[in-house]
Design a protein around this motif. Structure first.
Motif, PDB file in Angstrom:
ATOM      1  N   LEU A 129       0.807  -1.203   0.000  1.00  0.00           N
ATOM      2  CA  LEU A 129       0.000   0.000   0.000  1.00  0.00           C
ATOM      3  C   LEU A 129       0.853   1.272   0.000  1.00  0.00           C
ATOM      4  N   GLU A 130       1.904   1.297   0.796  1.00  0.00           N
ATOM      5  CA  GLU A 130       2.765   2.479   0.877  1.00  0.00           C
ATOM      6  C   GLU A 130       3.387   2.790  -0.480  1.00  0.00           C
ATOM      7  N   SER A 131       3.745   1.757  -1.214  1.00  0.00           N
ATOM      8  CA  SER A 131       4.346   1.950  -2.528  1.00  0.00           C
ATOM      9  C   SER A 131       3.335   2.497  -3.528  1.00  0.00           C
ATOM     10  N   LEU A 132       2.083   2.101  -3.397  1.00  0.00           N
ATOM     11  CA  LEU A 132       1.047   2.630  -4.282  1.00  0.00           C
ATOM     12  C   LEU A 132       0.889   4.134  -4.069  1.00  0.00           C
ATOM     13  N   HIS A 133       0.865   4.554  -2.811  1.00  0.00           N
ATOM     14  CA  HIS A 133       0.745   5.979  -2.518  1.00  0.00           C
ATOM     15  C   HIS A 133       1.996   6.746  -2.960  1.00  0.00           C
ATOM     16  N   VAL A 171      -8.862   3.754   1.917  1.00  0.00           N
ATOM     17  CA  VAL A 171      -9.328   5.067   1.480  1.00  0.00           C
ATOM     18  C   VAL A 171      -8.262   5.682   0.584  1.00  0.00           C
ATOM     19  N   TRP A 172      -8.692   6.205  -0.561  1.00  0.00           N
ATOM     20  CA  TRP A 172      -7.776   6.865  -1.485  1.00  0.00           C
ATOM     21  C   TRP A 172      -7.644   8.333  -1.088  1.00  0.00           C
ATOM     22  N   ILE A 173      -6.424   8.788  -0.948  1.00  0.00           N
ATOM     23  CA  ILE A 173      -6.140  10.195  -0.683  1.00  0.00           C
ATOM     24  C   ILE A 173      -5.474  10.744  -1.927  1.00  0.00           C
TER      25      ILE A 173
END
Length: 132
Positions: free
Chosen positions: A22-26, A92-94
């Protein structure tokens, strides 16, 4: 652009990001957002440069601007794919580039932003200790 340097297709990109944490996606979304901002700034500078260019120079700058616009659309599409992947994971998408005050804080145990103010309304200082 040569055939050897073609970007990954959207389908292959969507498949590849399923393996990322997830961190890499953001982080990837933030990088893409930064790239888009730089391309838009570059296009603005190229538009300004057209005022002092010859007809041939203006034609070249127009081609560069159109190419940059295509790259921007591609990067925006990738951000959309990242959003889909994040939401598919139930997260949640930010939106990249949003300031902290633009992002709503989650409500925990029914307490939103005003809960701390309501607790302090009784005149107790927040540093007086922990009350259960």
């Amino acid at each position: 652009m040569s055939a050897e340097s073609q970007p990954i297709s959207p389908i292959a990109y969507a498949e590849a990001i399923t393996e990322l944490p997830l961190e890499s996606l953001h982080a990837e979304a933030a990088k893409l957002h930064n790239d888009i901002n730089k391309l838009l700034e570059s296009n603005a500078a190229l538009e300004a440069e057209k005022a002092v260019e010859t007809e041939e120079g203006v034609k070249f700058l127009d081609e560069v601007i159109v190419e940059n616009e295509g790259v921007v659309k591609s990067k925006e599409e990738r951000i959309g794919l990242l959003k889909v992947e994040v939401e598919k994971r139930g997260q949640v998408w930010i939106e990249p580039g949003k300031k902290d005050e633009e992002v709503q804080a989650p409500v925990v145990n029914g307490a939103g932003h005003g809960a701390a103010e309501q607790e302090n309304a009784g005149g107790q200082d927040a540093d007086d200790g922990v009350y259960l």
